[in-house]
Design a protein around this motif. Structure first.
Motif, PDB file in Angstrom:
ATOM      1  N   LYS A 164       0.925  -1.236   0.040  1.00 16.49           N
ATOM      2  CA  LYS A 164       0.087  -0.033   0.028  1.00 16.49           C
ATOM      3  C   LYS A 164       0.903   1.260  -0.094  1.00 16.49           C
ATOM      4  O   LYS A 164       0.625   2.239  -0.817  1.00 16.49           O
ATOM      5  N   THR A 165       2.025   0.968   0.698  1.00 14.15           N
ATOM      6  CA  THR A 165       2.758   2.306   0.799  1.00 14.15           C
ATOM      7  C   THR A 165       3.424   2.512  -0.581  1.00 14.15           C
ATOM      8  O   THR A 165       3.516   3.752  -0.908  1.00 14.15           O
ATOM      9  N   GLU A 166       3.985   1.489  -1.376  1.00 12.83           N
ATOM     10  CA  GLU A 166       4.515   1.678  -2.670  1.00 12.83           C
ATOM     11  C   GLU A 166       3.142   2.404  -3.685  1.00 12.83           C
ATOM     12  O   GLU A 166       3.603   3.123  -4.509  1.00 12.83           O
ATOM     13  N   LYS A 167       2.168   1.911  -3.438  1.00 11.39           N
ATOM     14  CA  LYS A 167       0.973   2.376  -4.400  1.00 11.39           C
ATOM     15  C   LYS A 167       0.829   3.832  -3.908  1.00 11.39           C
ATOM     16  O   LYS A 167       0.599   4.743  -4.859  1.00 11.39           O
ATOM     17  N   LYS A 168       0.644   4.337  -2.657  1.00 12.78           N
ATOM     18  CA  LYS A 168       0.759   5.620  -2.293  1.00 12.78           C
ATOM     19  C   LYS A 168       1.685   6.643  -2.791  1.00 12.78           C
ATOM     20  O   LYS A 168       1.366   7.769  -3.017  1.00 12.78           O
TER      21      LYS A 168
END
Length: 162
Positions: free
Chosen positions: A54-58
């Protein structure tokens, strides 16, 4: 037909933009975002990848979409990531465009024809539909080789005469 999830998130975004009086500007951003995601299959695959955190996507959203989207829309995209709903992105954005069009008095129509129509013919059809519906009409000419002659006009989900 849109899923209940897409409709619910689109409605939430729509209500936010109504409160902030930014329906039209957000609609323009959403249409640009849709264009980018539809043209780049890699973006869709990136958001669907379960191995991407999720962090990479954000972080990706911050780097790519912050340039073309408002702060509220960027935060909305991050919310979709946090809630695990980013895979519904295109469906949500299309639902938002429908809600915004309704609010702004815009209707979309498709003119199907065997060959491309002249611009002046499309303008006449558009003017006729605007008089008939009392709304602004966004017209698209779709080529349908199965039509032998004439045209088929679809407004929303209804076939109509002009």
């Amino acid at each position: 037909m849109a899923s209940e999830i897409a409709e619910r998130y689109a409605q939430g975004l729509f209500e936010l933009t109504v409160e902030e009086n930014s329906v039209e500007t957000t609609k323009q951003e959403v249409e640009e975002l849709l264009s980018v995601t539809e043209e780049n299959l890699d973006i869709q695959l990136f958001f669907q990848a379960v191995k991407v955190t999720k962090t990479e996507k954000k972080n990706f959203i911050d780097k790519v979409f912050a340039k073309i989207c408002s702060h509220d829309l960027v935060n909305f995209l991050k919310l979709l990531v946090d809630k695990g709903r980013i895979t519904y992105l295109e469906e949500i954005l299309n639902c938002y465009v429908d809600l915004a069009d309704e609010k702004l008095g815009i209707v979309r129509a498709v003119v199907s024809s065997a060959k491309p129509l002249e611009k002046e013919d499309l303008t006449k059809i558009q003017n006729s539909l605007e008089k008939k519906t009392g709304k602004s009409v966004i017209l698209k000419n779709r080529i349908d080789p199965s039509l032998i002659a004439g045209i088929k006009v679809t407004v929303g989900n209804k076939v109509t005469d002009i």
